[in-house]
Design an enzyme around this catalytic site. Structure first.
Site, PDB file in Angstrom:
ATOM      1  N   LYS A 125     -41.065 -11.354 -21.831  1.00 26.05           N
ATOM      2  CA  LYS A 125     -39.698 -11.599 -21.811  1.00 26.05           C
ATOM      3  C   LYS A 125     -39.610 -12.835 -20.902  1.00 26.05           C
ATOM      4  O   LYS A 125     -38.813 -13.631 -20.775  1.00 26.05           O
ATOM      5  CB  LYS A 125     -39.016 -10.449 -20.851  1.00 26.05           C
ATOM      6  CG  LYS A 125     -38.575  -9.276 -21.860  1.00 26.05           C
ATOM      7  CD  LYS A 125     -37.946  -8.249 -21.209  1.00 26.05           C
ATOM      8  CE  LYS A 125     -37.483  -7.271 -22.152  1.00 26.05           C
ATOM      9  NZ  LYS A 125     -38.352  -6.329 -22.542  1.00 26.05           N
ATOM     10  N   ARG A 301     -39.452  -9.951 -35.751  1.00 27.94           N
ATOM     11  CA  ARG A 301     -39.591  -9.180 -36.725  1.00 27.94           C
ATOM     12  C   ARG A 301     -38.296  -8.604 -37.624  1.00 27.94           C
ATOM     13  O   ARG A 301     -37.292  -8.968 -37.032  1.00 27.94           O
ATOM     14  CB  ARG A 301     -40.416  -7.648 -36.175  1.00 27.94           C
ATOM     15  CG  ARG A 301     -39.518  -6.951 -35.184  1.00 27.94           C
ATOM     16  CD  ARG A 301     -40.426  -5.546 -35.094  1.00 27.94           C
ATOM     17  NE  ARG A 301     -39.299  -5.340 -33.713  1.00 27.94           N
ATOM     18  CZ  ARG A 301     -38.300  -4.499 -33.388  1.00 27.94           C
ATOM     19  NH1 ARG A 301     -37.619  -4.324 -34.486  1.00 27.94           N
ATOM     20  NH2 ARG A 301     -37.978  -3.886 -32.413  1.00 27.94           N
TER      21      ARG A 301
END
Length: 504
Positions: A125, A301
């Site tokens: 992150k 993804r």
């Protein structure tokens, strides 16, 4: 004009490094493209539907995923054994593992997904925030680096202002995340967050952000090819969650204006551009009560909830992933994409909503899926099968589509009523509760929906009402049968009396 034909490497056989509904979903698109498929399976999945559907199947180990689906070497060996030239990881398992992505490249195989570098940057992150900041993407106030000094972290938290959120840099799914309401609770909560992050991800790095008190979770689907073309396919609203994980998603959001949608879409494209992203990905944002949005993270993804995007755009995301991995250029531009209708998805989990959504593993004694216009079911089970204890307890994704949100919502209620599952508890009843709740109907909800509106009594009341209605219907049917029996008896006796009288 550049000639891209020499860069195209047609894929003839794909190994799907996953299981269940997503494996089947990928195989179906591949089959439509004339591409052969290879399934991998653990000992617990010998009789799974994806194993039966594939052209070939390879056993890769015992039931626990860390001995089968998470072992990259076994996946690559299965490719060599079967002659598969590409791997589609689906979601979960190895789908966002940069080391595995590099292993695939080193083996001379094609990963149907982004580059290892893009995965690595967006998988953390903090590095993801750093990449996004290059394009001035809006961020929630907080730290831009990991903090391990508790005193310094507390000082920064006071500067940001409470309540604050402590978040693990390396993970998601709510792990390593703590909401802190006041300064005196900070030290204990930070230590707990670091401990949980270390246990879950092997990385105890945490950072802090201002806690948005009434957040909505909005994500933007993006697609990028190998020639620098990146588009977004609009947003998905994912605010109905339990344990920081999504249960219901819809597209488009009920609250975004065209102006905000364009700004968010442009930001998502810029985030993808910051890492030269290729393939399908999702950029996630927090939307506050003022409809201001802030970058949250990027998932490198295919998302579980991708079907709602497919339904409102008419784009098969799996086919696009395969085309991009083959070296093809995107066949459409941003201006070609339009939102058509509305779609809602319910994740049908083997969970008990009345018991804090805990998994309820067992056998599907009854399993009948809904049918009809505007209903799609992506699943990997059939009647009589067991839900394995080793994996995520999702049974299916139930998706409905309508000309507008109200039609999609009503269609979802109808589909839930038609879905028959016995033998285990599921989230179907919870889904119906959400669809019928005023907060959802009006679009005035946030990620606290479950905490605000749902209790174990919510479904029990519905169950009691349905039981009462069933009892009334049964009683009426019983009385009707009884009356018919009496009438039949009277007719029979009368008939016999007439016959006997005629004889005399």
């Amino acid at each position: 004009m550049l000639d891209h034909s020499k860069n195209i490497n047609p894929i003839s056989k794909i190994l799907i490094a996953n299981r269940g509904e997503i494996a089947l979903r990928i195989m179906r698109s591949a089959k439509e493209m004339g591409i052969k498929t290879v399934a991998v399976f653990s000992e617990a999945d010998r009789d799974a539907l994806h194993v039966r559907y594939a052209d070939e199947a390879v056993l890769i180990g015992p039931a626990p995923s860390n001995q089968s689906y998470l072992v990259g070497e076994k996946i690559i060996n299965a490719c060599k054994e079967t002659g598969a030239t590409a791997i589609h990881p689906g979601y979960g398992f190895l789908s966002e593992n940069a080391k595995f992505a590099q292993m695939v490249a080193d083996a001379g195989l094609i990963l149907i997904g982004p580059s290892p570098l893009a995965m690595e940057i967006m998988g953390n992150k903090l590095s993801a925030k750093a990449a996004a900041l290059k394009y001035n993407i809006p961020m929630v106030a907080g730290t831009e680096e990991a903090i391990d000094d508790v005193a310094e972290a507390k000082k920064r938290a006071v500067e940001v202002g409470f309540p604050i959120l402590i978040k693990a840099a390396a993970g998601g799914g709510g792990k390593g995340m703590r909401i802190v309401e006041k300064p005196e609770d900070f030290e204990e909560q930070m230590q707990l967050a670091v401990s949980e992050a270390t246990s879950a991800f092997g990385d105890g790095a945490v950072f802090i952000e201002r806690y948005v008190t009434s957040p909505r979770h909005i994500e933007i689907q993006v697609l990028g090819d190998n020639y620098g073309n990146i588009v977004h396919l609009f947003e998905r609203e994912c605010s109905v969650q339990r344990r920081h994980q999504k249960v219901i998603e819809e597209a488009p959001s009920a609250v975004l204006t065209p102006e905000i949608r364009k700004k968010m879409g442009d930001c998502a494209v810029d985030v993808a551009r910051s890492v030269n992203y290729t393939g399908a990905g999702t950029v996630e944002f927090i939307l506050d009560e003022n409809l201001d949005f802030f970058f949250l993270e990027m998932n490198t993804r295919l998302q579980v909830e991708h079907p709602v995007t497919e339904l409102i755009t008419g784009i098969d995301l799996v086919k696009e992933q395969i085309k991009i991995a083959s070296g093809e250029k995107l066949s459409f531009t941003q201006d070609d994409l339009k939102i058509i209708g509305h779609a809602i998805e319910l994740r049908v989990y083997a969970e008990d909503p009345n018991n804090n959504f805990l998994p309820d593993i067992g056998t599907l004694h009854t399993y009948k899926t809904p049918k009809g216009n505007g209903v799609r079911v992506d699943d990997g089970f059939e009647q009589g099968m067991e839900i394995p204890i080793y994996y995520d307890p999702m049974i299916a994704k139930l998706i409905t589509f309508g000309k507008d949100r109200e039609e999609a919502r009503n269609r979802m209620i109808r589909a839930i009523d038609e879905y028959e599952i016995t033998g285990i508890e599921t989230t179907l009843g919870f889904g119906k509760f959400v669809m019928q709740h005023d907060a959802f109907k009006t679009g005035k909800f946030d990620t606290h929906f479950v905490g605000k509106y749902f209790t174990s009594k919510s479904l029990k009341n519905d169950d009691e009402t349905e039981a009462l209605i069933a009892a009334i219907i049964a009683a009426k049917l019983f009385q009707k049968d009884k009356n018919v029996s009496v009438q039949s008896s009277v007719k029979k006796n009368t008939s016999d009396w007439r016959k006997n009288r005629l004889k005399h």
